[in-house]
Structure formats: structure tokens, C-alpha cells
Design a protein around this motif. Structure first.
Motif, mmCIF file in Angstrom:
data_model
loop_
_atom_site.group_PDB
_atom_site.id
_atom_site.type_symbol
_atom_site.label_atom_id
_atom_site.label_comp_id
_atom_site.label_asym_id
_atom_site.label_seq_id
_atom_site.Cartn_x
_atom_site.Cartn_y
_atom_site.Cartn_z
ATOM 1 N N UNK A 248 12.303 -0.033 -4.887
ATOM 2 C CA UNK A 248 12.491 0.891 -5.999
ATOM 3 C C UNK A 248 11.813 2.228 -5.727
ATOM 4 N N UNK A 249 10.701 2.174 -5.023
ATOM 5 C CA UNK A 249 9.921 3.378 -4.742
ATOM 6 C C UNK A 249 10.565 4.248 -3.666
ATOM 7 N N UNK A 250 11.206 3.598 -2.693
ATOM 8 C CA UNK A 250 11.683 4.336 -1.522
ATOM 9 C C UNK A 250 13.194 4.331 -1.345
ATOM 10 N N UNK A 251 13.871 3.348 -1.914
ATOM 11 C CA UNK A 251 15.295 3.192 -1.659
ATOM 12 C C UNK A 251 15.597 2.528 -0.337
ATOM 13 N N UNK A 252 14.569 2.172 0.439
ATOM 14 C CA UNK A 252 14.745 1.514 1.738
ATOM 15 C C UNK A 252 14.717 -0.001 1.560
ATOM 16 N N UNK B 166 13.154 -1.386 7.393
ATOM 17 C CA UNK B 166 11.740 -1.708 7.258
ATOM 18 C C UNK B 166 11.615 -3.226 7.338
ATOM 19 N N UNK B 167 11.123 -3.712 8.483
ATOM 20 C CA UNK B 167 11.075 -5.152 8.744
ATOM 21 C C UNK B 167 9.726 -5.698 8.309
ATOM 22 N N UNK B 168 9.749 -6.835 7.617
ATOM 23 C CA UNK B 168 8.520 -7.445 7.129
ATOM 24 C C UNK B 168 8.473 -8.889 7.591
ATOM 25 N N UNK B 169 7.284 -9.328 7.990
ATOM 26 C CA UNK B 169 7.121 -10.701 8.446
ATOM 27 C C UNK B 169 5.663 -11.044 8.580
ATOM 28 N N UNK B 170 5.375 -12.142 9.263
ATOM 29 C CA UNK B 170 4.030 -12.643 9.576
ATOM 30 C C UNK B 170 3.369 -13.372 8.414
ATOM 31 N N UNK B 171 3.750 -13.075 7.168
ATOM 32 C CA UNK B 171 3.239 -13.806 6.016
ATOM 33 C C UNK B 171 4.266 -13.697 4.897
ATOM 34 N N UNK B 172 4.216 -14.612 3.907
ATOM 35 C CA UNK B 172 5.226 -14.606 2.840
ATOM 36 C C UNK B 172 5.283 -13.283 2.103
ATOM 37 N N UNK B 173 6.501 -12.885 1.726
ATOM 38 C CA UNK B 173 6.720 -11.617 1.037
ATOM 39 C C UNK B 173 6.803 -11.849 -0.464
ATOM 40 N N UNK B 174 5.817 -11.355 -1.238
ATOM 41 C CA UNK B 174 5.908 -11.481 -2.697
ATOM 42 C C UNK B 174 7.093 -10.698 -3.246
ATOM 43 N N UNK B 175 7.727 -11.247 -4.262
ATOM 44 C CA UNK B 175 8.878 -10.584 -4.874
ATOM 45 C C UNK B 175 8.505 -9.199 -5.391
ATOM 46 N N UNK B 176 7.329 -9.086 -5.993
ATOM 47 C CA UNK B 176 6.919 -7.805 -6.552
ATOM 48 C C UNK B 176 6.766 -6.740 -5.478
ATOM 49 N N UNK B 177 6.284 -7.121 -4.305
ATOM 50 C CA UNK B 177 6.147 -6.155 -3.210
ATOM 51 C C UNK B 177 7.517 -5.667 -2.766
ATOM 52 N N UNK B 178 8.458 -6.601 -2.607
ATOM 53 C CA UNK B 178 9.813 -6.215 -2.230
ATOM 54 C C UNK B 178 10.412 -5.257 -3.265
ATOM 55 N N UNK B 179 10.330 -5.649 -4.529
ATOM 56 C CA UNK B 179 10.958 -4.849 -5.586
ATOM 57 C C UNK B 179 10.303 -3.478 -5.716
ATOM 58 N N UNK C 253 0.827 -1.209 0.000
ATOM 59 C CA UNK C 253 0.000 0.000 0.000
ATOM 60 C C UNK C 253 0.860 1.257 0.000
ATOM 61 N N UNK C 254 1.922 1.289 0.808
ATOM 62 C CA UNK C 254 2.784 2.466 0.870
ATOM 63 C C UNK C 254 3.457 2.751 -0.466
ATOM 64 N N UNK D 274 8.546 13.533 0.616
ATOM 65 C CA UNK D 274 9.267 14.022 1.800
ATOM 66 C C UNK D 274 10.667 13.407 1.809
ATOM 67 N N UNK D 275 11.486 13.909 2.702
ATOM 68 C CA UNK D 275 12.819 13.360 2.899
ATOM 69 C C UNK D 275 12.705 12.134 3.805
ATOM 70 N N UNK D 276 12.900 10.944 3.242
ATOM 71 C CA UNK D 276 12.762 9.710 4.029
ATOM 72 C C UNK D 276 14.109 8.997 4.172
ATOM 73 N N UNK D 277 15.187 9.766 4.082
ATOM 74 C CA UNK D 277 16.519 9.158 4.169
ATOM 75 C C UNK D 277 16.778 8.497 5.522
ATOM 76 N N UNK D 278 16.004 8.862 6.546
ATOM 77 C CA UNK D 278 16.198 8.258 7.871
ATOM 78 C C UNK D 278 15.716 6.815 7.918
ATOM 79 N N UNK D 279 14.807 6.424 7.021
ATOM 80 C CA UNK D 279 14.198 5.099 7.051
ATOM 81 C C UNK D 279 15.178 4.064 6.513
#
Length: 653
Positions: free
Chosen positions: A352-356, A335-348, A319-320, A327-332
Motif C-alpha cells: 500500500x505504501x509503495x505500490x510494489x 521486491x523479493x522476501x524470504x528467510x523468515x515468515x512474512x506477516x500479512x500486515x508487513x505485506x499489506x 522498516x521501509x 521519489x519516483x520508485x516506479x522502477x521497483x
């Protein structure tokens, strides 16, 4: 404790051996969550500990320093002590996140044992959990904060299992509180008002020890009713320290929190872990990640509060990634992800969108919270990270008679965990000494059977390959398939039923069901779906579809076999999704290493990038081929799914 002992060098995966050369007991960890809070208040009394965002006011959070937080915890714990709560007594907590709930959770662990409840559970489940916990005090949201939760609390109070209901208000509430009703035989009062005159300087009761129970968390399992997993203080402190020792989590970095406090991740990652290094935690409003207003403002929040780390499920990051970074999000950085499988497309897409970097992790309630985590600078594709210090992970083969056989590195089996974060058991009763705990078959010689299929390599990196257990994970929420199956089996024309997870690009999985009908049955699939929806207590668990088969697949010894059903559900989900860009595509799904592999064949001339983009939304394994020939089955072409010629499922691992 010296800084070198408490904070060893932990910068790369190679540091694990040197860290474990020093026994955990020698590192001088605080003994309890209360000792951890007291330490933080002593080291950084005037530093902001928590900043809680109230509804519709993202600019002015309610702030408490570490010293103020400790004083608040003392007041609330002393009130609970005055109400008769002692070391082996549970205090139930049921409310959306707010400033008072944070304090109350820590206070419940100081005075007794915290027992958080998810207010969205059915009334029957809430009542069962409350009775099993033995809690006589309930801290709950009032009518201002969450009217539906307040209604549930009043219903629970009417059953006679409670002596006291303490009501929490919205964060930073200034208006006069609503008058509370009189409930026969139950004391009802506002929590903060009742604790106003309690001693803020010290706790009047007996402080807990490391081996004492700190919390009871409800968790899904193999039966329709949630179980209560017991956590000790030592477990929670150890797991929080393992995360705090992770590289990059510094005192200057703000942690963002939006998961509900009935979830272990919220407690361990965003309450306890930050106490170790004096980090500020910024808490979202009561709806957390379920608040649509959060997402358009999120990047501004990162900039304003210099958010460095967050923890969420894949759907949040998906969603994000749809909102422009304004905004300046260089501090981020984490970003930890868990609880369910992570699709490759979501990761990519997110990276790509945030650099995080998205840091995938692995954990479960029965092992406190986290057992493995990714190194952002040493990413290992296909893994959920390396095991955390002092935790042991291995793959085992479990025979049909329950005998475990350890497997060598890189061989797939059932994942097992041991170490200081593994729980002592589920609550099965009470006696004169307190709770009676039992592993219920999940604990063998100190090792926890996670129910997940995985291989662990020689460096301790975990490669998940599916779930031996049948839980359906929808947006990080565990759904017990027996809830759906029992509802369908109640229909007089249903002879057999099985529920599985169907891959979903938004929720990770959604529940679907397969049934076999009794001879002469006339009921249709739509009618069965409506029947199940009316009888499944939790809306999220209601099946999206019900498919009628001539018979359900079984193993060679006649036991239910769900892998073919998962394969069929995967085929249907993928075929439905890619039809929009490739109407004549075919999909075949086969079981490989205990999990589904989708093979998609498209006509020549089809844009492969468009198909790959759709497939990347799913947390599944897939391969794309081009073919001029149709092959594979069509939706609804067969009413029988044959099980492969394999032994009983227990031997598959």
C-alpha cells in the motif's frame, strides 16, 4: 548456445511444463561461476557490472565494468594460486561487504573453494568452522573497515591454523593504509596491494569443472555448532539461472544488494544471477540493511539508480514502509522476501505504501538458495510460490524408524526437494581426494529433508504450515535452540530445558526458554535469564524470557514435545501486544496441522480494526472473536503444559 534454449518463455506458472520438456543439460548453461563471469565479460565488456556504495557517500559509488571485474578476479585468483591454493583448498572470507570482498569471493571459487564466515559468530564457532574447512588463507576486513572483525581475525591467526591473512580495505579507500602487525608464523598483507602485479588476463591454474566444489556455507542445524554445507559450481549456476529466467529480470534492470556475502542469497541472487543477463548490481555500504542511514535515503536510491529488484527479510520491508516515498520508485517491480515468515500486515503495509509487489520465496542453504518463488502477476495467497524449473518438491511422511512415504498433492507433510540445486552433503572430514561429505540423515535417495512442514499442490505451489525442525529464525538468522538449552542445563538447579521461538512483530521470532527445576531448587526466572545470557556465545540467541514449569511436555513415548511450548509462547506474545488496545482480551492457542492458531476474544465495544492491525504484525495464524465472557488462561496461571495425546513427533508429519 541459442537464445531460445537459454531463455525459454517463462511468463506464467503454466510455462513450467514446457520448460522442463527440454533437459536442463541441453540448455547450454555455463559450467562454472568462472565461466559465467567470463561469458558476461565477453558479451558486455564495457557495461557496469557492480557499483559499490562506500560509507557516507551514497552519490558516488565505486564502479567496475564486467571486463574490469574479470581482470580483478584473475589478479586475486592468481595471487591465491601463488600462495598454494589449489582446487580442493578452501579460502576463508570474513568481512563486511565491500568492493574487494566481491572480487575475492569469485576469485576464491576460481582458485579453490570459497568459505565465507559470519564475523558475528562466537570465537569458538569461528575457530571450529575454520578448522573444519581446512582453510590456511583468510581474507578479512582490516582495522579501517571493521575493527571488531580485524580483532577476531588476529585471534584466529594466533591459534596457528592460518598461513596467510590478506586484508581488505574500505571501498574506494584513498588514504594510506595502516601498517599491519607482524604475526608470528603468518604472512599478513593487504590483498589488493599483493595482487597488484598478478596477471589480469588469465588464470594460471586449472579452471574448475561443474562438479567441483565452489563454496562451503555454514548453516544452523540440530547440534549447537554450525555445519558446513558444500556447494558445487553446477549447483550455484543452475539455481542462479532458474532465477534469471524468471519474467521481468532484464538487462536494463538494476539489482540492489545489501545482504552479507556469507549468506547464500547474497551470492546467488545478487552476484551470480545478474551475470546471466548483464545486470548492474548496486551494493549498499558495509553495514547493508543494518545501516540506519540507509532507510531515509532508500527511495532516493531507487530513483537515482532505477533499482528494479531487491531481496530482503520481512523486517527490512517493515522498516521501509515507515519512510515517506519521496521519489519516483516506479522502477521497483520485484521486491523479493524470504528467510523468515512474512506477516500479512508487513505485506499489506509495504504494498500500500509503495505500490510494489512483495514476492515471497522459499529456499535453504542445502538447496543452494531458492526453490520456490512467487509470480507477481499470479499471486497465490497462502503460498511461498511455485517450485522453480527442474526442482522437484513433495511432501513426505517420515516414520519413527526413518521410512519415507510420499504424500499426494495438497496433503501436509515434511517438505522434500530434489534436483540440480540440492547439495552433496556437509563437510565431515578430509582425505587424499579432498573433502569427505555426508548428508547426516538429511539426504535420502537424492531427496533433501528440509525439516519444514508443507503441502505442495498439483501445480507445484508450496503452502508452508510450520517447521518440523526446531530452528528459531530471528530476522532471517537461524538460531539453534540447543545453544540456549545447553547454557541453561549447565545451571546446577535446572533439570530440563527447551528453547522455542516466540513470535515477534519486528524480528519474526525471538528465542525464549522453558525450564523444569531440580527438587529443592530456589533459583528464579530472572536469575536464569541472566545465567543464560552470560553463557550464550551469540547475543541474538540469548533468551528474551525464561519460564519455569513443573515439568516440560513430552510425547507419548517420552520424547520432548515443543509444540505446546510454542503455543504458550505465542499466547503470551499476542496477549502482551493486544493489551494496549484491549486490556481484558483473552487468548487461546491450539495446535492445528502442526502449527499454532491463536484465537483472540475481545469485549464487545472493542475496535476490531485496532486489534486486527496488531495481530497482522505477527507471522502467525489467528482468528478474532467478540465475547462478553473471559475464557482462556492468564499469564502465569499454570506451571504445567500438557502435551496432546499424539504419537512420536516423527509420525506427526
Amino acid at each position: 548456445m541459442t537464445g531460445e534454449l537459454l531463455w525459454p518463455v517463462y511468463a506464467t506458472p503454466d510455462d513450467l511444463t514446457a520448460i522442463e520438456a527440454v533437459p536442463l543439460q541441453a540448455r547450454g548453461l555455463p559450467e562454472t561461476t568462472y565461466a559465467l563471469l567470463t561469458r558476461a565479460a565477453g558479451l558486455w565488456p564495457d557495461r557496469i557490472a557492480v557499483a559499490v556504495l562506500p560509507d557516507a557517500n551514497w552519490q558516488e559509488p565505486h564502479r567496475r565494468t564486467f571486463a574490469q571485474l574479470l581482470a580483478d578476479v584473475h589478479r586475486y585468483a592468481n595471487l591465491l594460486h601463488d600462495l598454494g591454493v589449489r582446487r580442493t583448498d578452501a579460502v576463508a572470507l570474513m568481512a563486511p561487504n565491500c568492493a574487494e570482498l566481491l572480487t575475492a569471493t569469485l576469485a576464491a571459487q576460481l582458485a579453490g573453494i570459497a568459505a565465507p564466515l559470519n564475523a558475528l559468530l562466537s570465537p569458538a564457532h569461528l575457530g571450529a568452522l575454520l578448522r573444519r574447512s581446512g582453510a590456511r588463507v583468510l581474507i578479512t576486513a582490516g582495522p579501517e573497515l571493521a575493527p571488531d572483525t580485524w580483532t577476531s581475525a588476529r585471534r584466529l591467526a594466533a591459534t596457528g591454523v592460518l598461513d596467510t591473512v590478506l586484508v581488505v580495505r574500505p571501498t574506494a579507500a584513498t588514504a594510506a593504509p595502516e601498517p599491519l602487525p607482524v604475526l608470528p608464523g603468518v604472512t599478513v598483507a593487504y590483498l589488493d596491494a599483493e595482487a597488484q602485479h598478478s596477471d589480469p588476463s588469465r588464470f594460471a591454474g586449472t579452471v574448475p569443472r561443474s562438479s567441483d566444489l565452489a563454496a562451503l556455507f555454514h548453516t544452523g542445524g540440530t547440534t549447537g555448532e554450525p555445519k558446513l554445507a558444500a556447494h558445487t559450481h553446477g549447483m550455484e549456476v543452475a539455481d542462479a539461472w532458474m532465477l534469471a529466467a524468471y519474467p521481468g529480470f532484464t538487462a536494463e534492470s538494476t539489482v540492489f544488494a545489501a545482504l552479507p556475502l556469507f549468506h547464500v542469497n547474497a551470492l546467488v541472487v545478487t552476484v551470480l544471477m545478474p551475470l546471466f543477463k548483464g545486470q548492474q548490481v548496486l551494493w549498499a555500504g558495509p553495514l547493508g540493511y543494518r545501516d540506519p542511514a540507509l532507510y531515509p535515503l532508500f527511495w532516493k536510491l531507487v530513483q537515482r539508480y532505477r533499482i528494479a529488484s531487491m531481496s530482503a527479510v520481512p523486517t527490512v520491508y517493515a522498516a521501509l514502509a515507515r519512510y515517506p516515498v519521496d521519489a519516483d520508485i516506479s522502477s521497483l517491480r520485484f521486491a523479493v522476501v524470504g528467510a523468515s515468515p512474512l506477516p500479512t500486515a508487513v505485506r499489506d503495509d509495504f504494498q500500500a505504501h509503495t505500490g510494489a509487489t512483495l514476492m515471497e520465496g522459499y529456499g535453504l542453504t542445502e538447496a543452494t538458495c531458492a526453490s520456490a518463488l512467487t509470480f507477481p502477476e499470479a499471486f497465490r495467497p497462502g503460498t511461498v510460490g511455485q517450485r522453480l524449473p527442474y526442482q522437484r518438491l513433495k511432501a513426505v511422511r517420515i516414520s519413527t524408524d526413518g521410512i519415507w512415504k510420499d504424500l499426494p498433492p495438497d496433503q501436509t507433510g515434511v517438505l522434500a526437494i530434489s534436483g540440480p540445486a540440492v547439495f552433496p552433503g556437509y563437510v565431515v572430514g578430509r582425505d587424499e581426494h579432498g573433502y569427505v561429505l555426508d548428508g547426516l540423515g538429511k539426504l535420502v535417495d537424492g531427496w533433501l529433508d528440509t525439516g519444514d512442514l508443507a503441502r505442495v499442490d498439483s501445480e507445484g505451489f508450496v503452502h508452508l504450515s510450520g517447521r518440523a525442525k526446531d530452528l528459531i529464525i530471528r530476522g532471517g538468522h537461524n538460531i539453534d535452540p540447543t545453544v540456549v538449552e545447553d547454557a541453561l542445563l549447565a545451571h546446577p538447579q535446572v533439570a530440563a530445558a527447551a528453547a522455542v521461538g516466540r513470535p515477534d512483530p519486528h524480528a519474526g521470532e525471538v528465542p525464549v526458554a522453558y525450564v523444569a527445576l531440580a527438587p529443592g531448587a530456589t533459583v528464579g526466572e530472572d536469575e536464569l535469564r541472566s545465567w543464560a545470557r552470560a553463557r550464550v556465545a551469540e547475543p541474538a540467541a540469548a533468551p528474551k524470557t525464561v519460564t519455569v514449569l513443573d515439568e516440560l511436555p513430552v510425547t507419548g513415548v517420552g520424547k520432548p514435545y515443543k509444540l505446546p511450548l510454542r503455543a504458550d509462547a505465542t499466547r503470551r506474545a499476542v496477549l502482551d501486544a493486544i493489551t494496549e488496545v484491549s486490556p481484558r482480551a483473552t487468548v487461546e492457542v491450539r495446535i492445528q496441522d502442526g502449527t499454532a492458531l491463536a484465537t483472540v476474544a475481545v469485549r464487545p465495544g472493542t475496535d476490531p480494526a485496532a486489534v486486527e492491525a496488531i495481530l497482522g504484525r505477527f507471522a502467525i495464524r489467528w482468528e478474532l472473536r467478540s465475547s462478553a465472557e473471559h475464557h482462556g488462561s492468564r499469564p502465569g496461571a499454570a506451571r504445567r503444559l500438557a502435551a496432546p495425546a499424539v504419537p512420536d513427533r516423527g509420525a506427526l508429519a
